[in-house]
Design a protein around this motif. Sequence first.
Motif, PDB file in Angstrom:
ATOM      1  N   MET A   1      87.481 121.072  85.417  1.00 28.66           N
ATOM      2  CA  MET A   1      87.145 120.162  86.512  1.00 28.66           C
ATOM      3  C   MET A   1      85.981 119.282  86.090  1.00 28.66           C
ATOM      4  O   MET A   1      85.084 119.729  85.388  1.00 28.66           O
ATOM      5  CB  MET A   1      86.802 120.953  87.762  1.00 28.66           C
ATOM      6  N   GLN A   2      86.022 118.062  86.535  1.00 28.97           N
ATOM      7  CA  GLN A   2      85.014 117.069  86.174  1.00 28.97           C
ATOM      8  C   GLN A   2      84.410 116.497  87.453  1.00 28.97           C
ATOM      9  O   GLN A   2      85.066 116.453  88.490  1.00 28.97           O
ATOM     10  CB  GLN A   2      85.678 115.964  85.341  1.00 28.97           C
ATOM     11  N   ASP A   3      83.168 116.031  87.363  1.00 29.28           N
ATOM     12  CA  ASP A   3      82.492 115.402  88.496  1.00 29.28           C
ATOM     13  C   ASP A   3      82.874 113.928  88.585  1.00 29.28           C
ATOM     14  O   ASP A   3      83.194 113.291  87.579  1.00 29.28           O
ATOM     15  CB  ASP A   3      80.978 115.503  88.332  1.00 29.28           C
ATOM     16  N   LEU A   4      82.800 113.386  89.806  1.00 27.77           N
ATOM     17  CA  LEU A   4      83.087 111.970  90.059  1.00 27.77           C
ATOM     18  C   LEU A   4      81.845 111.287  90.606  1.00 27.77           C
ATOM     19  O   LEU A   4      81.209 111.804  91.531  1.00 27.77           O
ATOM     20  CB  LEU A   4      84.218 111.829  91.084  1.00 27.77           C
ATOM     21  N   PHE A   5      81.524 110.109  90.060  1.00 32.21           N
ATOM     22  CA  PHE A   5      80.511 109.238  90.645  1.00 32.21           C
ATOM     23  C   PHE A   5      81.253 108.173  91.430  1.00 32.21           C
ATOM     24  O   PHE A   5      81.998 107.369  90.867  1.00 32.21           O
ATOM     25  CB  PHE A   5      79.647 108.583  89.566  1.00 32.21           C
ATOM     26  N   ALA A   6      81.075 108.187  92.751  1.00 33.78           N
ATOM     27  CA  ALA A   6      81.698 107.210  93.645  1.00 33.78           C
ATOM     28  C   ALA A   6      80.648 106.191  94.048  1.00 33.78           C
ATOM     29  O   ALA A   6      79.528 106.554  94.424  1.00 33.78           O
ATOM     30  CB  ALA A   6      82.278 107.897  94.872  1.00 33.78           C
ATOM     31  N   TYR A   7      80.999 104.916  93.985  1.00 27.10           N
ATOM     32  CA  TYR A   7      80.040 103.848  94.264  1.00 27.10           C
ATOM     33  C   TYR A   7      80.528 102.872  95.323  1.00 27.10           C
ATOM     34  O   TYR A   7      79.825 101.922  95.665  1.00 27.10           O
ATOM     35  CB  TYR A   7      79.747 103.074  92.974  1.00 27.10           C
ATOM     36  N   GLY A   8      81.728 103.089  95.854  1.00 25.29           N
ATOM     37  CA  GLY A   8      82.302 102.158  96.824  1.00 25.29           C
ATOM     38  C   GLY A   8      82.919 102.895  97.988  1.00 25.29           C
ATOM     39  O   GLY A   8      82.268 103.730  98.626  1.00 25.29           O
ATOM     40  N   THR A   9      84.178 102.607  98.254  1.00 26.14           N
ATOM     41  CA  THR A   9      84.848 103.171  99.426  1.00 26.14           C
ATOM     42  C   THR A   9      84.883 104.697  99.398  1.00 26.14           C
ATOM     43  O   THR A   9      84.853 105.340 100.445  1.00 26.14           O
ATOM     44  CB  THR A   9      86.275 102.627  99.549  1.00 26.14           C
ATOM     45  N   LEU A  10      84.935 105.282  98.208  1.00 25.10           N
ATOM     46  CA  LEU A  10      84.984 106.747  98.100  1.00 25.10           C
ATOM     47  C   LEU A  10      83.651 107.414  98.424  1.00 25.10           C
ATOM     48  O   LEU A  10      83.574 108.640  98.492  1.00 25.10           O
ATOM     49  CB  LEU A  10      85.460 107.174  96.710  1.00 25.10           C
ATOM     50  N   MET A  11      82.613 106.628  98.673  1.00 26.90           N
ATOM     51  CA  MET A  11      81.355 107.201  99.161  1.00 26.90           C
ATOM     52  C   MET A  11      81.537 107.744 100.578  1.00 26.90           C
ATOM     53  O   MET A  11      80.773 108.607 101.012  1.00 26.90           O
ATOM     54  CB  MET A  11      80.236 106.158  99.131  1.00 26.90           C
ATOM     55  N   CYS A  12      82.533 107.256 101.282  1.00 24.86           N
ATOM     56  CA  CYS A  12      82.844 107.742 102.628  1.00 24.86           C
ATOM     57  C   CYS A  12      83.629 109.035 102.480  1.00 24.86           C
ATOM     58  O   CYS A  12      84.727 109.042 101.919  1.00 24.86           O
ATOM     59  CB  CYS A  12      83.672 106.717 103.395  1.00 24.86           C
ATOM     60  N   ALA A  13      83.089 110.135 102.981  1.00 23.12           N
ATOM     61  CA  ALA A  13      83.717 111.451 102.812  1.00 23.12           C
ATOM     62  C   ALA A  13      85.141 111.479 103.359  1.00 23.12           C
ATOM     63  O   ALA A  13      86.018 112.115 102.773  1.00 23.12           O
ATOM     64  CB  ALA A  13      82.862 112.529 103.461  1.00 23.12           C
TER      65      ALA A  13
END
Length: 145
Positions: A1-13
């Motif tokens: 499993m890898q971590d994700l850095f979200a910077y746009g729409t995916l910042m909304c849970a």
Amino acid sequence: MQDLFAYGTLMCADIMRAVSGYPEPARSTGLLRDHCRLCVRGQHYPGLVPHPGASVEGIVYPAVPEDAWARLDRFEGDLYVRTSVDVELPDATIRRVHTYLVRPELTGCLEDRVWELEGFLRHGKAGFESTYAGYAALVDAPQTE
């Protein structure tokens, strides 16, 4: 499993949950240096590109399940390429994560205007959820357990 850095729409849970199928993703803040987040022309979502001296605040979702990555890749589409970057966490540690950068040959679709989450939440989220085909195709797909 890898971590994700979200910077746009995916910042909304809620959008991250709907797109990834990951029921209750954990999250923390993160800072990506030497990149900028710009508006995509005619869209409610941003694109991320390298930019020396700039920084982007976002959300780090740790340990994203493997089956969620296929959904995320489909959601992001051909405009973006999944890339590994180093993000600074609140405790000043650096973590290697995945994020989605605009493909270098497609940066012409970006405006010379910074994308802001607050503006998206006020003026763009409802339109995004109702019109973005990548989102609509995934929200009804089976969820990850």
